[in-house]
Write an enzyme that holds these catalytic residues in place. Structure first.
Site, short mmCIF file in Angstrom:
data_model
loop_
_atom_site.label_atom_id
_atom_site.label_comp_id
_atom_site.label_asym_id
_atom_site.label_seq_id
_atom_site.Cartn_x
_atom_site.Cartn_y
_atom_site.Cartn_z
N LYS A 32 0.86 -1.19 0.00
CA LYS A 32 0.00 0.00 0.00
C LYS A 32 0.89 1.23 0.00
O LYS A 32 1.78 1.37 0.84
CB LYS A 32 -0.89 0.02 1.24
N ASP A 59 -3.41 4.33 -2.00
CA ASP A 59 -4.35 4.81 -0.98
C ASP A 59 -4.34 6.34 -0.93
O ASP A 59 -3.74 6.94 -0.05
CB ASP A 59 -3.90 4.20 0.36
N LYS A 61 -7.34 8.25 -1.36
CA LYS A 61 -8.64 8.70 -0.81
C LYS A 61 -9.16 9.98 -1.49
O LYS A 61 -9.35 11.01 -0.84
CB LYS A 61 -8.52 8.95 0.70
N ASP A 64 -13.70 14.94 -4.35
CA ASP A 64 -13.83 16.26 -4.99
C ASP A 64 -15.08 16.20 -5.87
O ASP A 64 -15.85 15.23 -5.80
CB ASP A 64 -12.56 16.56 -5.79
N THR A 119 -11.64 5.91 10.71
CA THR A 119 -11.69 5.40 12.09
C THR A 119 -11.27 6.47 13.09
O THR A 119 -11.48 6.32 14.29
CB THR A 119 -10.79 4.15 12.25
N ARG A 211 2.95 -1.47 10.82
CA ARG A 211 4.03 -1.63 11.79
C ARG A 211 4.33 -3.05 12.25
O ARG A 211 5.51 -3.35 12.49
CB ARG A 211 3.79 -0.69 12.98
O1 C5P Z 1 0.95 0.35 11.22
P1 C5P Z 1 -0.50 -0.07 11.07
O2 C5P Z 1 -0.66 -1.57 10.89
O3 C5P Z 1 -1.39 0.51 12.15
O4 C5P Z 1 -0.93 0.58 9.68
C1 C5P Z 1 -2.24 0.52 9.19
C2 C5P Z 1 -2.33 1.25 7.87
O5 C5P Z 1 -3.69 1.31 7.49
C3 C5P Z 1 -1.81 2.68 7.90
O6 C5P Z 1 -1.30 2.99 6.60
C4 C5P Z 1 -3.07 3.48 8.18
O7 C5P Z 1 -3.00 4.79 7.70
C5 C5P Z 1 -4.11 2.68 7.40
N1 C5P Z 1 -5.49 2.86 7.84
C6 C5P Z 1 -5.92 2.58 9.14
N2 C5P Z 1 -7.23 2.76 9.49
C7 C5P Z 1 -8.11 3.21 8.59
C8 C5P Z 1 -7.72 3.48 7.29
C9 C5P Z 1 -6.38 3.30 6.94
O8 C5P Z 1 -5.11 2.16 9.96
N3 C5P Z 1 -9.37 3.33 8.93
#
Ligand code: C5P
Length: 237
Positions: A32, A59, A61, A64, A119, A211
């Site tokens: 992603k 990603d 998003k 517009d 979220t 992460r």
């Molecule tokens: O590091 P982690 O596993 O928390 O990363 C989750 C990824 O998913 C990040 O790129 C975050 O921006 C994205 N994301 C999220 N929750 C959402 C939409 C996107 O954690 N509702």
């Protein structure tokens, strides 16, 4: 539908991203690419990662007026990514325009999925700032149905919502779910998390993992673990 693990490459620049991807010697993971990396490096970083053989979820998003989103999508179409996204809040008309922009002359196109509610938005902000007088869960389902009505392929949602989204929009409607952590792992800033095997049990189609893989001592091993837990061959439980 084949389940897959998407690695969120939330890195600030090209060098860091490519040296991270160099650590995967076997299968090329689905990655992603988000706003930070895209705005820092431009479309070239997408082309480079695609050339290396990785499927890409871009990603960005978009949100517009329909004409602008349609034109922007027609630019993204030529980057040959697997999945793009936009905000369902842009209306059904905007989502339909986005699909038109994404569709190539031979009828093929990247998959298009929608963000329902971020979220980071809680019930209070939903009511008091966005002035939406429905509970979060109903709002998310309503936006998912709008995405389905517009002809989109799925939504980004919490693994906790995947089952209801499939019930409301059909088994083929994709659920792409972040908020994944290994059992006993650090949640960090994620509030509601689920393990890869629980996400599988909820019927999620793709998990987006940042992460737990990017910050692992051995990212390739952490990725393999995610695949083992989430995307085991059909028939295994
Ligand atoms: O590091 P982690 O596993 O928390 O990363 C989750 C990824 O998913 C990040 O790129 C975050 O921006 C994205 N994301 C999220 N929750 C959402 C939409 C996107 O954690 N509702």
């Amino acid at each position: 539908m084949k389940k897959d693990v998407i690695i969120a490459c939330d890195f600030a620049g090209r060098e860091q991203t490519l040296s991270f991807l160099d650590r995967f010697s076997g299968r090329k993971p689905f990655v992603k690419i988000g706003m930070e990396l895209f705005y820092a490096e431009g479309p070239q970083i997408v082309r480079e990662i695609r050339r290396r053989g990785h499927p890409v979820f871009l990603d960005l998003k978009l949100h517009d007026i329909p004409n602008t989103v349609k034109k922007a999508m027609s630019v993204l179409r030529d980057l040959d990514v697997e999945i793009c996204n936009l905000h369902a809040a842009g209306t059904v008309r905007m989502m339909e325009a986005a699909l038109e922009g994404l569709t190539r002359s031979d009828g093929t196109r990247p998959k298009l999925i929608a963000v329902t509610q971020l979220t980071s938005t809680d019930e209070t902000a939903l009511r008091e700032e966005l002035w939406i007088d429905h509970p979060m869960r109903d709002t998310v389902m309503h936006y998912a149905r709008s995405a389905k009505k517009a002809g989109l392929d799925g939504v980004v949602c919490s693994p906790l919502e995947a089952k209801s989204v499939h019930e409301a929009c059909g088994a083929d409607f994709l659920t792409v779910t972040p908020g994944i952590r290994f059992a006993g792992g650090e949640a960090g800033d994620q509030k509601r998390v689920m393990t890869p095997s629980d996400a599988r049990a909820q019927g999620c189609d793709y998990i987006v993992v940042g992460r737990p893989i990017t910050a692992a001592a051995d990212p390739a091993e952490a990725y393999e673990r995610c695949l083992r837990e989430f995307a085991k061959p059909d028939g295994e439980t």
